[in-house]
Design a protein around this motif. Structure first.
Motif, mmCIF file in Angstrom:
data_model
loop_
_atom_site.group_PDB
_atom_site.id
_atom_site.type_symbol
_atom_site.label_atom_id
_atom_site.label_comp_id
_atom_site.label_asym_id
_atom_site.label_seq_id
_atom_site.Cartn_x
_atom_site.Cartn_y
_atom_site.Cartn_z
ATOM 1 N N HIS A 178 -34.959 -46.820 -19.677
ATOM 2 C CA HIS A 178 -33.963 -46.446 -20.689
ATOM 3 C C HIS A 178 -33.279 -45.119 -20.380
ATOM 4 O O HIS A 178 -32.855 -44.409 -21.285
ATOM 5 N N ARG A 179 -33.155 -44.806 -19.079
ATOM 6 C CA ARG A 179 -32.408 -43.624 -18.674
ATOM 7 C C ARG A 179 -31.840 -43.843 -17.278
ATOM 8 O O ARG A 179 -32.332 -44.681 -16.513
ATOM 9 N N PHE A 180 -30.790 -43.087 -16.970
ATOM 10 C CA PHE A 180 -30.184 -43.187 -15.657
ATOM 11 C C PHE A 180 -31.024 -42.444 -14.629
ATOM 12 O O PHE A 180 -31.448 -41.308 -14.870
ATOM 13 N N ALA A 181 -31.245 -43.065 -13.476
ATOM 14 C CA ALA A 181 -31.932 -42.396 -12.377
ATOM 15 C C ALA A 181 -30.987 -41.361 -11.763
ATOM 16 O O ALA A 181 -29.771 -41.550 -11.738
ATOM 17 N N ASP A 182 -31.551 -40.256 -11.263
ATOM 18 C CA ASP A 182 -30.727 -39.193 -10.681
ATOM 19 C C ASP A 182 -29.861 -39.716 -9.548
ATOM 20 O O ASP A 182 -28.679 -39.373 -9.429
ATOM 21 N N GLU A 183 -30.443 -40.575 -8.687
ATOM 22 C CA GLU A 183 -29.673 -41.078 -7.551
ATOM 23 C C GLU A 183 -28.554 -42.016 -8.001
ATOM 24 O O GLU A 183 -27.492 -42.100 -7.363
ATOM 25 N N ALA A 184 -28.764 -42.721 -9.131
ATOM 26 C CA ALA A 184 -27.715 -43.588 -9.662
ATOM 27 C C ALA A 184 -26.540 -42.753 -10.175
ATOM 28 O O ALA A 184 -25.365 -43.099 -9.970
ATOM 29 N N LEU A 185 -26.849 -41.639 -10.831
ATOM 30 C CA LEU A 185 -25.794 -40.742 -11.304
ATOM 31 C C LEU A 185 -24.993 -40.186 -10.133
ATOM 32 O O LEU A 185 -23.762 -40.095 -10.184
ATOM 33 N N GLU A 186 -25.675 -39.825 -9.056
ATOM 34 C CA GLU A 186 -24.974 -39.278 -7.892
ATOM 35 C C GLU A 186 -24.036 -40.315 -7.277
ATOM 36 O O GLU A 186 -22.935 -39.985 -6.836
ATOM 37 N N ARG A 187 -24.464 -41.580 -7.273
ATOM 38 C CA ARG A 187 -23.591 -42.635 -6.756
ATOM 39 C C ARG A 187 -22.344 -42.785 -7.637
ATOM 40 O O ARG A 187 -21.229 -42.994 -7.139
#
Length: 332
Positions: free
Chosen positions: A50-59
């Motif tokens: 239920h949260r965005f992964a850091d690497e997904a945000l960077e993408r």
């Protein structure tokens, strides 16, 4: 009132992010920058954490920076950025919204499933060749995190392009893959689990959307167009050939089942499949199989004839977003 406006729309879904720049006037829209697509898997593990992964945000930020460069070269009268299923579910969505706003100067709007459905229907029906497609139309927008069912009027008592009912189901290619299809290839038991999950959501959707009234199914999104291209035997994806293609449902079942049973390495041999969809296209195929089957059954129960084909469309939420936003600016 302005005669035309140049607008940009960005649609950020669970698996991919898209940009379109177009000129909108009273006759419709004309592309200035053809659709740009990046697979960013923003919804990575959101169903579980239920949260965005850091690497997904960077993408996502990397894609936004590329889009910002395009928009510098093509000034617009307005930009609207909408985010859908994964963002609705993420506890740290404000971090995502802040980051996007810093890059693009506009804050993402996290739209509800009902608006997502309306815009998808507008986009899909704005370009259909109505002379050979019988209303009512059921538009199915099968995304990474959610799937929208939207039915329009019959063209008699209500305009064929007027939404009559819509429902957003919390199922999609990424969710089904992460939730159920964990082996490579998935086991028969995992596929059955996915089918049961999907059927529960369809049962709920059918309480709101009278899908059995439909005479034409229009499928939009990457899963639908990819599986259609594979059924057509295309060696490489060609949107001009896929858009508007009518495929018998029996052929859809066959290709969906075949690619669902493959390993990811086997799917990777097909250039028709975008590299960012290789691991989740089976999850999308499971959803598409069940939606087609259940809608066809409902149509037979409603008016005695099952639906035996569907039409694939390259035009969905993003087109509806740009067209709707342009019309609003024109009328402001």
């Amino acid at each position: 009132m302005a005669k035309s406006v140049t607008v940009a729309g960005i649609d950020c879904g669970t698996n991919s992010i898209r940009l379109k720049v177009a000129r909108v006037d009273e006759n419709g829209m004309t592309e200035i920058v053809p659709r740009q697509l990046k697979v960013i898997r923003l919804g990575q593990d959101v169903d579980k954490t239920h949260r965005f992964a850091d690497e997904a945000l960077e993408r996502a930020y990397a894609a936004a920076r590329e889009f910002a460069q395009i928009l510098e070269e093509h000034p617009v009268d307005g930009l609207r950025f909408v985010a859908t299923s994964a963002t609705r579910d993420a506890s740290n969505r404000e971090e995502f919204e802040d980051g996007i706003e810093r890059i693009l100067g506009v804050r993402p709007e996290v739209i509800p499933g009902t608006e997502e459905a309306d815009l998808s229907f507008l986009g899909a029906t704005s370009v259909v060749p109505r002379s050979d497609l019988e209303p009512p139309y059921l538009v199915v927008d099968l995304g990474g995190g959610s799937t929208e069912l939207v039915i329009g009027g019959d063209g008699k008592s209500a305009p064929a392009t007027q939404v009559q009912a819509a429902y957003s189901m919390n199922i999609g290619s990424v969710r089904m893959t992460e939730r159920h299809l964990k082996n490579d290839p998935p086991t028969a038991e995992q596929v059955e689990e996915a089918y049961r999950d999907i059927d529960e959501h369809i049962d709920e959707a059918f309480r709101t959307v009278p899908a059995g009234r439909a005479r034409t199914i229009i499928g939009v999104s990457g899963t639908v167009t990819t599986m259609t291209a594979l059924a057509m035997g295309l060696k490489e994806y060609d949107h001009s050939l896929v858009d508007g293609y009518r495929l018998p449902i029996e052929e859809a079942y066959q290709v969906d089942d075949r690619f669902l049973a493959m390993t990811r390495a086997e799917r990777a041999e097909y250039k028709t499949i975008h590299p960012g969809r290789i691991d989740v296209v089976g999850g999308g195929a499971v959803v598409w199989n069940r939606v087609l089957s259940r809608v066809s059954e409902a149509a037979k129960a409603d008016h005695g004839e099952p639906i035996d084909s569907y039409v694939a469309s390259e035009h969905g939420l993003l087109d509806g977003l740009v067209l709707d936003y342009g019309r609003r600016l024109l009328n402001a």
